[in-house]
Design a protein around this motif. Structure first.
Motif, PDB file in Angstrom:
ATOM      1  N   LEU A 179       0.818  -1.209   0.000  1.00  0.00           N
ATOM      2  CA  LEU A 179       0.000   0.000   0.000  1.00  0.00           C
ATOM      3  C   LEU A 179       0.851   1.259   0.000  1.00  0.00           C
ATOM      4  CD1 LEU A 179      -2.749  -1.056   2.561  1.00  0.00           C
ATOM      5  CD2 LEU A 179      -2.764  -1.257   0.075  1.00  0.00           C
ATOM      6  N   ALA A 180       0.330   2.286  -0.643  1.00  0.00           N
ATOM      7  CA  ALA A 180       1.009   3.572  -0.674  1.00  0.00           C
ATOM      8  C   ALA A 180       1.088   4.156   0.731  1.00  0.00           C
ATOM      9  CB  ALA A 180       0.268   4.533  -1.600  1.00  0.00           C
ATOM     10  N   THR A 181       2.174   4.902   0.995  1.00  0.00           N
ATOM     11  CA  THR A 181       2.348   5.530   2.290  1.00  0.00           C
ATOM     12  C   THR A 181       1.311   6.631   2.486  1.00  0.00           C
ATOM     13  OG1 THR A 181       4.715   5.174   2.058  1.00  0.00           O
ATOM     14  CG2 THR A 181       4.005   6.645   3.816  1.00  0.00           C
ATOM     15  N   PRO A 182       0.583   6.644   3.606  1.00  0.00           N
ATOM     16  CA  PRO A 182      -0.367   7.746   3.829  1.00  0.00           C
ATOM     17  C   PRO A 182       0.347   8.998   4.327  1.00  0.00           C
ATOM     18  CG  PRO A 182      -0.439   6.199   5.658  1.00  0.00           C
ATOM     19  CD  PRO A 182       0.507   5.609   4.656  1.00  0.00           C
ATOM     20  N   LEU A 183      -0.222  10.143   4.024  1.00  0.00           N
ATOM     21  CA  LEU A 183       0.253  11.410   4.572  1.00  0.00           C
ATOM     22  C   LEU A 183      -0.515  11.649   5.863  1.00  0.00           C
ATOM     23  CD1 LEU A 183       2.184  13.762   3.817  1.00  0.00           C
ATOM     24  CD2 LEU A 183       0.194  14.942   2.859  1.00  0.00           C
ATOM     25  N   ILE A 184       0.195  11.722   6.971  1.00  0.00           N
ATOM     26  CA  ILE A 184      -0.429  11.724   8.298  1.00  0.00           C
ATOM     27  C   ILE A 184      -0.393  13.118   8.916  1.00  0.00           C
ATOM     28  CG2 ILE A 184      -0.314  10.736  10.613  1.00  0.00           C
ATOM     29  CD1 ILE A 184       0.918   8.243   9.335  1.00  0.00           C
ATOM     30  N   ALA A 185      -1.514  13.526   9.514  1.00  0.00           N
ATOM     31  CA  ALA A 185      -1.634  14.879  10.067  1.00  0.00           C
ATOM     32  C   ALA A 185      -1.709  14.885  11.589  1.00  0.00           C
ATOM     33  CB  ALA A 185      -2.864  15.578   9.489  1.00  0.00           C
ATOM     34  N   THR A 186      -1.419  13.755  12.219  1.00  0.00           N
ATOM     35  CA  THR A 186      -1.462  13.702  13.680  1.00  0.00           C
ATOM     36  C   THR A 186      -0.133  14.176  14.262  1.00  0.00           C
ATOM     37  OG1 THR A 186      -0.728  11.384  13.636  1.00  0.00           O
ATOM     38  CG2 THR A 186      -3.097  11.790  13.661  1.00  0.00           C
ATOM     39  N   ALA A 187      -0.114  14.403  15.575  1.00  0.00           N
ATOM     40  CA  ALA A 187       1.103  14.863  16.235  1.00  0.00           C
ATOM     41  C   ALA A 187       2.167  13.773  16.197  1.00  0.00           C
ATOM     42  CB  ALA A 187       0.791  15.255  17.676  1.00  0.00           C
TER      43      ALA A 187
END
Length: 337
Positions: free
Chosen positions: A103-111
């Motif tokens: 799976l493609a790497t997700p762009l994460i917006a958490t701390a």
């Protein structure tokens, strides 16, 4: 790693830290589609290939974050957003088990500290619904790039370079020619994806209309649609495949141009005369077929909808559902091109 080299006590006090990426090497993943290890067998994972971006968020972002890639000319070549991460594949649409999927790497917006990997390819030319294998984007040329991370309206920019696999000796001019041809085919495939998706949506509504046993004659209209759209693919694993006499329909041209695209992107070499001749031939046929398609949409569909309206039935819509007309699936980090 960039995050370790730049690590300091000041990072914890910053709201956002976007680390300088290392040089990315354009290398192709294995193309033999080998059977993966069963899940119960312990094994390690290969390191990520492509451009690796490390970033740190002191706190979770209140809005989606984005990462956009620009070439040396300042042109955007790829953009990712944390609210548009690829969904997990739908097992019902897969030909293989889910553990085959990378799976493609997700762009994460958490701390916290995060890593995102770009596979050095452009957008999927046909639109993806998830599955296996997918028509992946065009490989980007070696050169200078920049990445812009946007968090809550603030931008953070880092330059980086993409170098060619040192084992590849193809001259830069030949790689540029391959890139230009591939981009051209990709644009044609996007165009075909839109048209065949509309056609598939019309087909589905005609099938529902036929089930209602209405007084409106559907057969002639369906035949005219099939003449320009082409017959549906028998699909993977079909027991029989009818003889294909179709040489001009949108679906036929999509399949042929997909083959040209695969060939162009299959190796880091200059396009062959046969590949470029095939591209020219199919592009000429497509120009004629699209005239027929536009006539069908602008003239024949409104006439048929008028018949439906007079019969008190719902009109046929051109709005496509999520379509797999040109896409059997796959994801950005798993392709054999």
């Amino acid at each position: 790693e960039a995050s370790r080299r730049e690590a300091s006590s000041s990072v914890a006090s910053e709201d956002v830290r976007f680390y300088k990426p290392e040089v990315a090497t354009r290398t192709r993943p294995g193309g033999d589609e080998a059977t993966p290890y069963p899940k119960e067998i312990p094994h390690g994972d290969n390191p990520a290939t492509g451009a690796i971006f490390d970033y740190y968020l002191k706190s979770a972002s209140g809005t989606p974050i984005s990462l956009e890639i620009f070439n040396a000319k300042g042109e955007s070549v790829r953009k990712f957003s944390s609210d548009k991460n690829p969904p997990p594949p739908d097992e019902k649409n897969l030909r293989v088990e889910t553990h085959w999927m990378k799976l493609a790497t997700p762009l994460i917006a958490t701390a916290g500290a995060h890593r995102f990997v770009w596979n050095l390819q452009g957008d999927d030319p046909a639109g993806s619904a998830g599955g296996y294998p997918r028509l992946a984007g065009v490989w980007m040329l070696p050169g200078e790039y920049s990445a812009v991370l946007t968090v809550e309206g603030k931008t953070y920019k880092q330059p980086f370079a993409v170098r060619m696999d040192p084992r590849v000796k193809t001259p830069a001019a030949d790689l540029e020619r391959q890139f230009a041809d591939s981009q051209h085919v990709a644009q044609l495939l996007k165009q075909l994806a839109s048209e065949t998706s509309k056609g598939a949506a019309i087909e589905k509504q005609l099938t529902a209309l036929e089930a209602k046993k209405s007084a409106v004659q559907v057969d002639n209209f369906r035949q005219r649609l099939t003449a320009v759209l082409g017959p549906e693919d028998a699909g993977y694993g079909a027991s029989t495949t009818p003889i294909d006499t179709d040489t001009t329909s949108l679906r036929h041209l999509a399949r042929q141009l997909r083959g040209v695209y695969y060939a162009l992107q299959s190796a880091d070499v200059t396009p062959t005369p046969e590949q470029e001749a095939a591209l020219h031939q199919y592009e000429q046929v497509l120009a004629s077929t699209e005239k027929q398609w536009n006539t069908f949409i602008s003239t024949e569909l409104p006439k048929f909808n008028q018949q439906l309206k007079e019969a008190g039935l719902n009109e046929i819509s051109q709005t496509p559902e999520t379509s797999k007309e040109l896409d059997d699936g796959d994801n950005d980090n798993d392709n054999d091109l």
